[in-house]
Design an enzyme around this catalytic site. Structure first.
Site, PDB file in Angstrom:
ATOM      1  N   GLY A 324       0.798  -1.215   0.000  1.00 24.95           N
ATOM      2  CA  GLY A 324       0.000   0.000   0.000  1.00 24.95           C
ATOM      3  C   GLY A 324       0.834   1.269   0.000  1.00 24.95           C
ATOM      4  O   GLY A 324       2.048   1.241  -0.215  1.00 24.95           O
ATOM      5  N   ARG A 326       2.012   3.219   2.305  1.00 20.80           N
ATOM      6  CA  ARG A 326       3.174   3.284   3.193  1.00 20.80           C
ATOM      7  C   ARG A 326       4.335   2.458   2.629  1.00 20.80           C
ATOM      8  O   ARG A 326       5.493   2.870   2.717  1.00 20.80           O
ATOM      9  CB  ARG A 326       2.827   2.794   4.605  1.00 20.80           C
ATOM     10  N   CYS A 327       4.005   1.319   2.027  1.00 16.69           N
ATOM     11  CA  CYS A 327       5.052   0.469   1.441  1.00 16.69           C
ATOM     12  C   CYS A 327       5.828   1.200   0.350  1.00 16.69           C
ATOM     13  O   CYS A 327       6.995   0.912   0.109  1.00 16.69           O
ATOM     14  CB  CYS A 327       4.439  -0.788   0.824  1.00 16.69           C
ATOM     15  N   MET A 328       5.165   2.142  -0.322  1.00 17.44           N
ATOM     16  CA  MET A 328       5.766   2.792  -1.475  1.00 17.44           C
ATOM     17  C   MET A 328       6.437   4.111  -1.130  1.00 17.44           C
ATOM     18  O   MET A 328       6.664   4.946  -2.003  1.00 17.44           O
ATOM     19  CB  MET A 328       4.693   3.019  -2.549  1.00 17.44           C
TER      20      MET A 328
END
Length: 337
Positions: A324, A326-328
């Site tokens: 999502g 935050r992961c990116m």
């Protein structure tokens, strides 16, 4: 940032290319030379060169010189010589900012380990980042990834024990953080979450979205165990299991009562569906304002009703990668709040 490193230190270009070629699995001198000559001639610009190392090389791109190697006579011309790094768009994982320092991570999957080479150069040589305290190194033994590392505030760090992060790595980080005189972190909360792909990182099931609010996937509440790690005053650490309610533990360290907002609004079916699309993986850009995937409408509606400003982004393609907002992202600097 990697481009700026090499532009500021041109002598590093050859060193970086040699290391990148080696970590791509190229061991024969003939191919080392062919690949290096190809990149230097076709990608002379620094940024073009860096982007090409991320994109990879297949056999048909290389000059058609006769290598007199059997492997080249029988190989498909579309064969990858140097594999690409498509997971780099999950920039949260290769390295993680911890207070005023950084963890340059050893990734769980062998295919992702090469991604950390860029962080290694940035934190060694970039004029803005050189000298940053390093609390973990890409050559250390145990796996850890940035999706498991959450800065709660200037004194408290949360780290997930997960499919991708081993407890031994957390022990090592705790020792290094607590023995760094420049660090203000005095507590690490280790969250032992279920070891499976649906909950691969702590930030896929738990994120802070305001001073006193957190999103959480209800599926972790039953098996979740929290361990408190603090300095023992002798250069080591002491650990105790916190068997209280999670709200009580977090309230103690946040300094005020906290609210846990369940993904899917607590509805099990909605929670499972939206967990698959990273409904709990919010990117908090300021207290009370988060970036979320548009498709998680049940969870987003719950966030709105709890006073959270949601910046919705489309995700039909991005969510296929199983990560999502935050992961990116990887914030390099946070204001003290």
């Amino acid at each position: 940032l990697m481009t700026e490193v090499i532009d500021a230190n041109p002598e590093l270009r050859e060193q970086f290319l040699d290391q990148w070629i080696f970590e791509a699995g190229i061991r024969t001198d003939i191919y080392k030379n062919i690949i290096k000559d190809y990149i230097n001639s076709e990608y002379a610009g620094t940024k073009d060169m860096v982007m090409k190392t991320m994109a990879g090389i297949n056999l048909q791109e290389l000059p058609g010189s006769d290598t007199h190697l059997l492997v080249d006579m029988v190989s498909d011309r579309c064969k990858l010589v140097c594999a690409p790094m498509p997971n780099l768009y999950f920039t949260r994982d290769p390295f993680a900012m911890i207070g005023n320092g950084v963890s340059i991570n050893r990734m769980y999957a062998h295919t992702r380990n090469r991604e950390t080479i860029y962080g290694d150069y940035i934190f060694r040589y970039h004029p803005d980042f050189a000298g940053t305290p390093t609390y973990y190194d890409r050559n250390d033994t145990f796996h850890i990834e940035g999706g498991d590392i959450l800065n709660i505030n200037e004194h408290v760090l949360a780290i997930g024990i997960s499919q991708r992060t081993e407890p031994d790595a957390i022990d090592a980080i705790a020792h290094n953080v607590f023995n760094d005189e420049t660090s203000s972190i005095d507590t690490i909360l280790a969250f032992n979450i279920p070891n499976n792909r649906a909950m691969m990182h702590l930030d896929t099931v738990f994120t802070q979205i305001d001073y006193d609010k957190f999103t959480i996937h209800p599926g972790i509440m039953g098996p979740l165990t929290v361990f408190e790690i603090t300095p023992d005053g002798k250069g080591g650490t002491k650990i105790r299991e916190r068997d209280e309610e999670l709200e009580k533990v977090l309230s103690e360290y946040v300094g005020q009562p906290v609210q846990l907002i369940p993904c899917g609004g607590g509805d099990r079916i909605a929670a499972e569906r939206e967990q698959w699309n990273d409904g709990s993986n919010t990117l908090c850009v300021r207290p009370g304002t988060v970036v979320v995937y548009q498709r998680n409408n049940v969870t987003n509606d719950v966030l709105y009703k709890n006073g959270i400003n949601c910046l919705e982004m489309p995700s039909a393609e991005l969510s296929r990668g199983r990560g999502g907002p935050r992961c990116m992202s990887m914030p390099a600097w946070r204001e003290a709040l």
